[in-house]
Design a protein around this motif. Structure first.
Motif, PDB file in Angstrom:
ATOM      1  N   LEU A  11     -21.871 -20.341 -24.675  1.00 35.94           N
ATOM      2  CA  LEU A  11     -21.156 -19.308 -24.870  1.00 35.94           C
ATOM      3  C   LEU A  11     -21.416 -18.702 -26.219  1.00 35.94           C
ATOM      4  O   LEU A  11     -21.603 -19.415 -27.356  1.00 35.94           O
ATOM      5  CB  LEU A  11     -19.512 -19.304 -24.909  1.00 35.94           C
ATOM      6  CG  LEU A  11     -18.576 -18.328 -25.334  1.00 35.94           C
ATOM      7  CD1 LEU A  11     -18.603 -17.051 -24.486  1.00 35.94           C
ATOM      8  CD2 LEU A  11     -17.351 -18.784 -25.517  1.00 35.94           C
ATOM      9  N   VAL A  13     -21.063 -16.112 -29.527  1.00 37.93           N
ATOM     10  CA  VAL A  13     -20.084 -15.119 -30.359  1.00 37.93           C
ATOM     11  C   VAL A  13     -20.572 -14.811 -31.535  1.00 37.93           C
ATOM     12  O   VAL A  13     -20.921 -15.448 -32.323  1.00 37.93           O
ATOM     13  CB  VAL A  13     -18.727 -16.126 -30.469  1.00 37.93           C
ATOM     14  CG1 VAL A  13     -17.705 -15.184 -31.230  1.00 37.93           C
ATOM     15  CG2 VAL A  13     -18.194 -16.727 -29.301  1.00 37.93           C
ATOM     16  N   GLU A  37     -20.682 -13.625 -23.668  1.00 38.90           N
ATOM     17  CA  GLU A  37     -21.001 -13.159 -24.860  1.00 38.90           C
ATOM     18  C   GLU A  37     -19.673 -12.486 -25.308  1.00 38.90           C
ATOM     19  O   GLU A  37     -18.789 -11.886 -24.619  1.00 38.90           O
ATOM     20  CB  GLU A  37     -21.917 -12.285 -24.989  1.00 38.90           C
ATOM     21  CG  GLU A  37     -23.181 -12.752 -24.391  1.00 38.90           C
ATOM     22  CD  GLU A  37     -24.378 -11.750 -24.377  1.00 38.90           C
ATOM     23  OE1 GLU A  37     -24.201 -10.663 -25.137  1.00 38.90           O
ATOM     24  OE2 GLU A  37     -25.295 -11.807 -23.535  1.00 38.90           O
ATOM     25  N   LEU A  44     -11.357 -15.810 -27.707  1.00 40.72           N
ATOM     26  CA  LEU A  44     -12.367 -16.775 -27.788  1.00 40.72           C
ATOM     27  C   LEU A  44     -11.879 -18.165 -27.080  1.00 40.72           C
ATOM     28  O   LEU A  44     -12.492 -18.750 -25.937  1.00 40.72           O
ATOM     29  CB  LEU A  44     -12.701 -17.313 -29.155  1.00 40.72           C
ATOM     30  CG  LEU A  44     -13.883 -18.730 -29.115  1.00 40.72           C
ATOM     31  CD1 LEU A  44     -15.020 -18.382 -28.187  1.00 40.72           C
ATOM     32  CD2 LEU A  44     -14.326 -18.922 -30.617  1.00 40.72           C
ATOM     33  N   VAL A  48     -13.136 -19.849 -23.527  1.00 36.88           N
ATOM     34  CA  VAL A  48     -13.391 -20.962 -23.578  1.00 36.88           C
ATOM     35  C   VAL A  48     -12.720 -21.769 -22.435  1.00 36.88           C
ATOM     36  O   VAL A  48     -13.303 -22.585 -21.385  1.00 36.88           O
ATOM     37  CB  VAL A  48     -13.389 -21.786 -24.695  1.00 36.88           C
ATOM     38  CG1 VAL A  48     -13.475 -23.445 -24.827  1.00 36.88           C
ATOM     39  CG2 VAL A  48     -14.171 -21.271 -25.749  1.00 36.88           C
ATOM     40  N   PRO A  53     -17.578 -23.586 -21.591  1.00 34.33           N
ATOM     41  CA  PRO A  53     -18.954 -23.943 -21.949  1.00 34.33           C
ATOM     42  C   PRO A  53     -19.183 -25.315 -22.607  1.00 34.33           C
ATOM     43  O   PRO A  53     -17.952 -26.344 -22.789  1.00 34.33           O
ATOM     44  CB  PRO A  53     -19.133 -22.773 -23.120  1.00 34.33           C
ATOM     45  CG  PRO A  53     -17.722 -22.739 -23.736  1.00 34.33           C
ATOM     46  CD  PRO A  53     -16.679 -22.822 -22.346  1.00 34.33           C
ATOM     47  N   ILE A  56     -21.190 -24.061 -27.897  1.00 41.53           N
ATOM     48  CA  ILE A  56     -20.431 -22.533 -28.436  1.00 41.53           C
ATOM     49  C   ILE A  56     -21.636 -22.114 -29.657  1.00 41.53           C
ATOM     50  O   ILE A  56     -21.588 -22.996 -30.551  1.00 41.53           O
ATOM     51  CB  ILE A  56     -19.101 -22.451 -28.873  1.00 41.53           C
ATOM     52  CG1 ILE A  56     -18.461 -22.538 -27.606  1.00 41.53           C
ATOM     53  CG2 ILE A  56     -18.836 -20.754 -29.197  1.00 41.53           C
ATOM     54  CD1 ILE A  56     -16.788 -22.641 -27.938  1.00 41.53           C
ATOM     55  N   CYS A  57     -21.930 -20.810 -29.752  1.00 38.50           N
ATOM     56  CA  CYS A  57     -22.822 -20.464 -30.923  1.00 38.50           C
ATOM     57  C   CYS A  57     -21.981 -19.502 -31.440  1.00 38.50           C
ATOM     58  O   CYS A  57     -21.907 -18.404 -30.765  1.00 38.50           O
ATOM     59  CB  CYS A  57     -24.365 -19.745 -30.335  1.00 38.50           C
ATOM     60  SG  CYS A  57     -25.567 -20.722 -29.560  1.00 38.50           S
ATOM     61  N   LEU A  58     -21.585 -19.935 -32.468  1.00 36.14           N
ATOM     62  CA  LEU A  58     -20.305 -18.964 -33.054  1.00 36.14           C
ATOM     63  C   LEU A  58     -20.605 -18.530 -34.750  1.00 36.14           C
ATOM     64  O   LEU A  58     -21.191 -19.206 -35.597  1.00 36.14           O
ATOM     65  CB  LEU A  58     -19.264 -20.043 -33.499  1.00 36.14           C
ATOM     66  CG  LEU A  58     -17.914 -19.582 -34.209  1.00 36.14           C
ATOM     67  CD1 LEU A  58     -17.287 -18.475 -33.338  1.00 36.14           C
ATOM     68  CD2 LEU A  58     -17.035 -20.780 -34.181  1.00 36.14           C
ATOM     69  N   ILE A  74     -10.905 -24.489 -31.553  1.00 39.27           N
ATOM     70  CA  ILE A  74     -11.697 -25.011 -30.528  1.00 39.27           C
ATOM     71  C   ILE A  74     -11.541 -26.604 -30.437  1.00 39.27           C
ATOM     72  O   ILE A  74     -11.319 -26.996 -29.388  1.00 39.27           O
ATOM     73  CB  ILE A  74     -13.026 -24.544 -30.479  1.00 39.27           C
ATOM     74  CG1 ILE A  74     -13.194 -23.051 -30.386  1.00 39.27           C
ATOM     75  CG2 ILE A  74     -13.965 -25.181 -29.617  1.00 39.27           C
ATOM     76  CD1 ILE A  74     -14.640 -22.389 -30.856  1.00 39.27           C
ATOM     77  N   VAL A  81     -16.282 -29.684 -26.762  1.00 37.18           N
ATOM     78  CA  VAL A  81     -17.216 -28.687 -26.867  1.00 37.18           C
ATOM     79  C   VAL A  81     -17.917 -28.915 -28.253  1.00 37.18           C
ATOM     80  O   VAL A  81     -17.291 -28.722 -29.317  1.00 37.18           O
ATOM     81  CB  VAL A  81     -16.293 -27.420 -26.806  1.00 37.18           C
ATOM     82  CG1 VAL A  81     -17.522 -26.273 -26.928  1.00 37.18           C
ATOM     83  CG2 VAL A  81     -15.833 -27.126 -25.220  1.00 37.18           C
ATOM     84  N   VAL A  83     -20.076 -26.867 -31.115  1.00 33.60           N
ATOM     85  CA  VAL A  83     -20.101 -25.876 -31.839  1.00 33.60           C
ATOM     86  C   VAL A  83     -21.044 -25.538 -32.818  1.00 33.60           C
ATOM     87  O   VAL A  83     -21.042 -26.211 -33.898  1.00 33.60           O
ATOM     88  CB  VAL A  83     -18.726 -25.257 -32.499  1.00 33.60           C
ATOM     89  CG1 VAL A  83     -18.589 -23.823 -33.100  1.00 33.60           C
ATOM     90  CG2 VAL A  83     -17.520 -25.345 -31.568  1.00 33.60           C
TER      91      VAL A  83
END
Length: 258
Positions: A11, A13, A37, A44, A48, A53, A56-58, A74, A81, A83
């Motif tokens: 995911l 963000v 996206e 968010l 999730v 996911p 997560i690219c945050l 999160i 997950v 991050v």
């Protein structure tokens, strides 16, 4: 449960559509599946829950909130997950705060394709190994552990992986640190048999921490963690007092040498 050969769900963000487009294009391959996206953090947690996911690219700077607050949310609800924080700053205080909050890694803007894939593949490989470890029976689940350890790495995902590996070897992890200074404090408090130290950590790196640990707790055996398997790296670790090392490579997993 996801099998090791299946794609990992990602995911993205970030409030920049160009950044999202670049990441989506780079991660459109046989290893990753971009499942969603977001341009802000307001939805968010809902995303999730729905998209499930693995990574997560945050972005740290979002229009409605900051990435650190979201990272905490999160991990409070979905601790497994991974991050990865996206940031345009090399601020060491931010890096330290993110490591403390539980980030799995950093992507620094402006980023290159090599940087993104290196970070993502490292985290992805750790996630896959964690899935394998979760399915395997721990022979020490109902037995007494025969040693204790402190694990220090600024990536929460790699700490979790090392803890799983040590647990299956009969080693009980009594503390986990995200920087060298905290590792020193935990070793002093718990006097473990083993301390695993990442070479590169914020605030204080592994070699600096090892020098102090060796003087204060000479009976604790140090194992260094590195992705740079060079002779110079090993010599530096051995000369500082390390008793072994773990090479964490995306293609081979974690290999221990001593």
């Amino acid at each position: 449960m996801l099998l090791p050969q299946n794609k990992l769900r990602i995911l993205i963000v970030d409030d920049s559509i160009s950044i999202r487009s670049v990441l989506r294009a780079l991660l459109h391959n046989d290893e990753f599946d971009v499942v969603g996206e977001l341009a802000s953090g307001s939805k968010l947690i809902t995303a999730v829950t729905k998209l499930k996911p693995h990574i997560i690219c945050l972005d740290y700077n979002l229009p409605d909130t900051d990435g650190l607050s979201l990272l905490g949310q999160i991990h409070a609800k979905y601790p497994h997950v991974a991050v990865i924080m996206i940031t345009g700053s090399n601020n060491q205080e931010l890096e330290h705060a993110a490591a403390e909050a539980g980030t799995a890694g950093f992507i620094y803007k402006p980023f290159s394709q090599e940087q993104i894939l290196d970070v993502l593949q490292k985290v992805a490989h750790a996630q896959r190994l964690l899935m394998i470890a979760a399915r395997k029976h721990n022979p020490f689940a109902d037995k007494a552990y025969h040693a204790t350890a402190v694990v220090a790495d600024d990536s929460q995902t790699l700490r979790r992986l090392l803890m799983a590996i040590l647990g299956h070897m009969g080693v009980r992890v009594v503390g986990e640190a995200y920087d060298g200074k905290q590792a020193i404090e935990l070793v002093s408090a718990h006097t473990p048999d083993i301390v695993c130290l990442d070479f590169e950590m914020p605030v204080m790196d592994g070699l600096e921490a090892l020098k102090i640990i060796r003087d204060q707790n000479p009976l604790t055996k140090a194992v260094m963690i590195t992705a740079a398997a060079s002779r110079e790296t090993f010599n530096r670790a051995a000369n500082t007092g390390a008793r072994g090392y773990i090479i964490c490579k995306k293609s081979q997993g974690c290999l221990q040498r001593g």
